[in-house]
Design an enzyme around this catalytic site. Structure first.
Site, PDB file in Angstrom:
ATOM      1  N   HIS A 188      -0.119  -9.440   3.474  1.00  0.00           N
ATOM      2  CA  HIS A 188       0.042  -9.504   2.024  1.00  0.00           C
ATOM      3  C   HIS A 188      -0.015 -10.945   1.535  1.00  0.00           C
ATOM      4  CE1 HIS A 188       4.689 -10.335   1.926  1.00  0.00           C
ATOM      5  NE2 HIS A 188       4.170 -10.811   3.011  1.00  0.00           N
ATOM      6  N   HIS A 216       5.653  -5.271  -5.906  1.00  0.00           N
ATOM      7  CA  HIS A 216       5.002  -5.925  -4.773  1.00  0.00           C
ATOM      8  C   HIS A 216       4.288  -4.900  -3.900  1.00  0.00           C
ATOM      9  CE1 HIS A 216       4.130  -9.222  -2.107  1.00  0.00           C
ATOM     10  NE2 HIS A 216       4.479  -8.471  -1.080  1.00  0.00           N
ATOM     11  N   CYS A 255      -0.393 -10.566  -5.042  1.00  0.00           N
ATOM     12  CA  CYS A 255      -0.259  -9.418  -4.126  1.00  0.00           C
ATOM     13  C   CYS A 255      -1.250  -8.291  -4.432  1.00  0.00           C
ATOM     14  CB  CYS A 255       1.177  -8.900  -4.117  1.00  0.00           C
ATOM     15  SG  CYS A 255       1.732  -8.092  -5.626  1.00  0.00           S
TER      16      CYS A 255
END
Length: 345
Positions: free
Chosen positions: A319, A307, A258
């Protein structure tokens, strides 16, 4: 003649043991009859457990990334210090050689003065204290010896700093190994669970993900929000990476995690941002209201900020989600953790 002796009765202790054993057997058979057979977990139960393992793995991945980044930084710092020490030692040797040449010349002429004798003694650190009172010591010699002492102290300090950083590096490498092992353990456990699913169940899960991704893409394309500036450039670059797989610790160009995707996207836009999601959350201007987000803003999820993605407009982000997925669009409502805030770089 037939015996009229009565048959021997069992002892009280033996009766008790037999009675207890019989009761236990009855109880066990009753439990076995009433116990429901173990059931294979459903597809949704497996998915829930796998998603949690992937979340844990991603959390550990960001810690792994931080340790890896620290290791690389320490290695560069240690290399720089070692280069400085090597150059400094050469300079020190040259200084000493110049004093030695002066002494040799004086020896040949038979005029070694007491200042040079003191320097060549077994305790040169004591030289200046003694030599300062001597009329024979020239200003040039004083200056040369001061520089030698200063260089000696400087080298000692740099060696001490390098030693401390080497210890820190060893500790960081140990932490890196632990986090890597933790990530791999979580992923292996998730894969073991997935292997319990039938081919049909796996196909159903993949189809669900595909439908969700297509729905998010439609929402993004239907958004009227335009991207601009460096955030727009970062977002456009991230779009060019759609479909590339998630791999923990990866920063491209063939795969990403991420924060690897977001850091690489902004680098492509000419902006260097930190490597990890936690560090990325400390830069720029925070945006706490989802309605105030703009395309290209960094968006953070979960309480520990493990995240991060890029806002894509209309409640969607782009993402790198987790192992087993690819860079894709997704609704902020299905990330699995709460939206914490955005960051405008």
């Amino acid at each position: 003649m037939a015996s009229h002796r009565r048959p021997k009765q069992p002892s009280r202790a033996r009766v008790t043991v037999l009675t207890t054993a019989a009761a236990a057997a009855v109880a066990l058979s009753s439990q076995a009859a009433n116990a429901a057979p173990s059931e294979k977990p459903s597809k949704d139960e497996v998915k829930a457990k796998v998603d949690k393992l992937y979340e844990d793995a991603e959390q550990a991945t960001e810690k792994y990334n931080g340790a890896k980044e620290k290791q690389e930084k320490l290695q560069k710092e240690i290399s720089t210090i070692q280069d400085n020490v090597a150059r400094g030692q050469d300079e020190l040797n040259a200084m000493r050689d110049s004093i030695g040449l002066a002494a040799a010349a004086q020896y040949r002429t038979g005029t070694i003065d007491s200042s040079v004798q003191l320097f060549l003694s077994s305790n040169p650190d004591d030289y200046l204290d003694k030599a300062s009172t001597m009329d024979q010591l020239s200003a040039q010699q004083v200056e040369a010896l001061k520089k030698i002492q200063e260089k000696q102290r400087e080298l000692a300090q740099e060696r001490s700093e390098a030693s401390a950083k080497l210890k820190d590096l060893a500790s960081t490498r140990t932490e890196l190994g632990k986090k890597k092992k933790e990530v791999q353990g979580k992923l292996a456990e998730a894969q073991k669970l997935l292997n319990t699913l039938t081919a049909k169940e796996k196909a159903a899960l993949a189809a669900e993900q595909e439908r969700s991704s297509r729905a998010s893409e439609r929402d993004v394309l239907g958004s009227s929000t335009a991207a601009s500036g460096r955030a727009g450039a970062a977002y456009a670059w991230a779009q060019s990476q759609l479909g590339k797989p998630y791999v923990y610790g990866a920063t491209g160009l063939s795969s990403y995690d991420c924060s690897g995707l977001t850091s690489r996207a902004y680098a492509a836009a000419g902006v260097q941002i930190p490597r990890t999601s936690e560090a990325q959350a400390q830069i720029g201007t925070r945006i706490y209201s989802e309605s105030q987000l703009q395309v290209g803003d960094l968006v953070f999820f979960f309480n520990d900020l493990h995240h991060v993605g890029l806002y894509a407009g209309n409640g969607q982000i782009i993402h790198a989600p987790r192992t087993g997925t690819v860079v894709r669009y997704e609704s902020m409502s299905t990330i699995g953790g709460p939206f914490m805030f955005g960051v405008r770089v």
